[in-house]
Design a protein around this motif. Structure first.
Motif, mmCIF file in Angstrom:
data_model
loop_
_atom_site.group_PDB
_atom_site.id
_atom_site.type_symbol
_atom_site.label_atom_id
_atom_site.label_comp_id
_atom_site.label_asym_id
_atom_site.label_seq_id
_atom_site.Cartn_x
_atom_site.Cartn_y
_atom_site.Cartn_z
ATOM 1 N N ALA A 57 -46.203 39.725 -52.283
ATOM 2 C CA ALA A 57 -46.605 41.136 -52.253
ATOM 3 C C ALA A 57 -47.934 41.300 -51.514
ATOM 4 N N GLY A 58 -48.892 40.430 -51.799
ATOM 5 C CA GLY A 58 -50.184 40.491 -51.120
ATOM 6 C C GLY A 58 -50.048 40.282 -49.627
ATOM 7 N N PHE A 59 -49.197 39.335 -49.237
ATOM 8 C CA PHE A 59 -48.972 39.062 -47.818
ATOM 9 C C PHE A 59 -48.376 40.276 -47.110
ATOM 10 N N TYR A 60 -47.376 40.906 -47.731
ATOM 11 C CA TYR A 60 -46.752 42.071 -47.097
ATOM 12 C C TYR A 60 -47.696 43.266 -47.037
ATOM 13 N N ILE A 61 -48.560 43.416 -48.021
ATOM 14 C CA ILE A 61 -49.568 44.482 -47.964
ATOM 15 C C ILE A 61 -50.526 44.232 -46.809
ATOM 16 N N LEU A 62 -50.946 42.974 -46.630
ATOM 17 C CA LEU A 62 -51.834 42.649 -45.514
ATOM 18 C C LEU A 62 -51.150 42.890 -44.175
ATOM 19 N N LEU A 63 -49.871 42.535 -44.075
ATOM 20 C CA LEU A 63 -49.140 42.805 -42.834
ATOM 21 C C LEU A 63 -49.058 44.304 -42.549
ATOM 22 N N LEU A 64 -48.817 45.096 -43.584
ATOM 23 C CA LEU A 64 -48.760 46.541 -43.425
ATOM 24 C C LEU A 64 -50.110 47.097 -42.961
ATOM 25 N N LEU A 65 -51.188 46.638 -43.591
ATOM 26 C CA LEU A 65 -52.524 47.100 -43.182
ATOM 27 C C LEU A 65 -52.832 46.688 -41.751
ATOM 28 N N LEU A 66 -52.458 45.480 -41.378
ATOM 29 C CA LEU A 66 -52.684 45.011 -40.018
ATOM 30 C C LEU A 66 -51.883 45.845 -39.019
ATOM 31 N N PHE A 67 -50.649 46.155 -39.365
ATOM 32 C CA PHE A 67 -49.815 46.988 -38.496
ATOM 33 C C PHE A 67 -50.442 48.366 -38.304
ATOM 34 N N VAL A 68 -50.881 48.982 -39.393
ATOM 35 C CA VAL A 68 -51.516 50.302 -39.306
ATOM 36 C C VAL A 68 -52.782 50.216 -38.467
ATOM 37 N N ASN A 69 -53.538 49.148 -38.647
ATOM 38 C CA ASN A 69 -54.769 48.963 -37.882
ATOM 39 C C ASN A 69 -54.495 48.835 -36.385
ATOM 40 N N VAL A 70 -53.477 48.071 -36.038
ATOM 41 C CA VAL A 70 -53.142 47.884 -34.620
ATOM 42 C C VAL A 70 -52.665 49.196 -34.010
ATOM 43 N N ILE A 71 -51.846 49.931 -34.727
ATOM 44 C CA ILE A 71 -51.362 51.228 -34.221
ATOM 45 C C ILE A 71 -52.534 52.189 -34.025
ATOM 46 N N MET A 72 -53.441 52.247 -35.012
ATOM 47 C CA MET A 72 -54.612 53.135 -34.893
ATOM 48 C C MET A 72 -55.489 52.721 -33.718
ATOM 49 N N TYR A 73 -55.694 51.425 -33.560
ATOM 50 C CA TYR A 73 -56.538 50.945 -32.469
ATOM 51 C C TYR A 73 -55.903 51.253 -31.116
ATOM 52 N N THR A 74 -54.576 51.167 -31.048
ATOM 53 C CA THR A 74 -53.870 51.433 -29.800
ATOM 54 C C THR A 74 -53.990 52.903 -29.392
ATOM 55 N N TYR A 75 -53.850 53.805 -30.353
ATOM 56 C CA TYR A 75 -53.857 55.227 -30.032
ATOM 57 C C TYR A 75 -55.226 55.878 -30.072
ATOM 58 N N LYS A 76 -56.094 55.448 -30.968
ATOM 59 C CA LYS A 76 -57.388 56.113 -31.127
ATOM 60 C C LYS A 76 -58.557 55.276 -30.609
ATOM 61 N N GLY A 77 -58.367 53.984 -30.439
ATOM 62 C CA GLY A 77 -59.451 53.132 -29.970
ATOM 63 C C GLY A 77 -60.410 52.714 -31.066
ATOM 64 N N ALA A 78 -60.060 52.978 -32.320
ATOM 65 C CA ALA A 78 -60.914 52.595 -33.449
ATOM 66 C C ALA A 78 -60.035 52.071 -34.577
ATOM 67 N N GLU A 79 -60.577 51.115 -35.306
ATOM 68 C CA GLU A 79 -59.828 50.565 -36.431
ATOM 69 C C GLU A 79 -59.904 51.497 -37.626
ATOM 70 N N LEU A 80 -58.816 51.593 -38.356
ATOM 71 C CA LEU A 80 -58.777 52.423 -39.558
ATOM 72 C C LEU A 80 -59.358 51.677 -40.746
ATOM 73 N N VAL A 81 -59.049 50.382 -40.846
ATOM 74 C CA VAL A 81 -59.461 49.564 -41.985
ATOM 75 C C VAL A 81 -60.237 48.367 -41.465
ATOM 76 N N SER A 82 -61.403 48.098 -42.042
ATOM 77 C CA SER A 82 -62.187 46.948 -41.601
ATOM 78 C C SER A 82 -61.549 45.658 -42.113
ATOM 79 N N SER A 83 -61.888 44.537 -41.478
ATOM 80 C CA SER A 83 -61.339 43.250 -41.900
ATOM 81 C C SER A 83 -61.833 42.893 -43.301
ATOM 82 N N PHE A 84 -63.048 43.302 -43.647
ATOM 83 C CA PHE A 84 -63.594 43.076 -44.984
ATOM 84 C C PHE A 84 -62.732 43.781 -46.034
#
Length: 72
Positions: free
Chosen positions: A21-48
């Motif tokens: 469950a933790g792994f899939y949550i991290l994958l989801l957050l990473l996916f959202v982060n990559v999509i946000m970075y691609t379209y807006k140029g800024a990360e939504l969630v920090s790595s911390f």
């Protein structure tokens, strides 16, 4: 002398479920982060925040599963 108690088979299964469950949550957050970075140029969630979210989800879900197993 043992530092930690031996885990039961059920506790080991609960840990495996929680890690998944933790792994899939991290994958989801990473996916959202990559999509946000691609379209807006800024990360939504920090790595911390991603790291601590994964830790909290994993150990929290394991705690919940272990409590449910004890009640049965």
């Amino acid at each position: 002398m043992k530092l930690f108690k031996d885990v039961s088979k059920q506790e080991h299964q609960n840990w495996n479920k929680a890690v998944s469950a933790g792994f899939y949550i991290l994958l989801l957050l990473l996916f959202v982060n990559v999509i946000m970075y691609t379209y807006k140029g800024a990360e939504l969630v920090s790595s911390f925040l991603m790291f601590w979210t994964g830790i909290v989800v994993t150990f929290g879900y394991q705690f919940i599963l272990n409590r449910k197993s004890e009640k049965k």
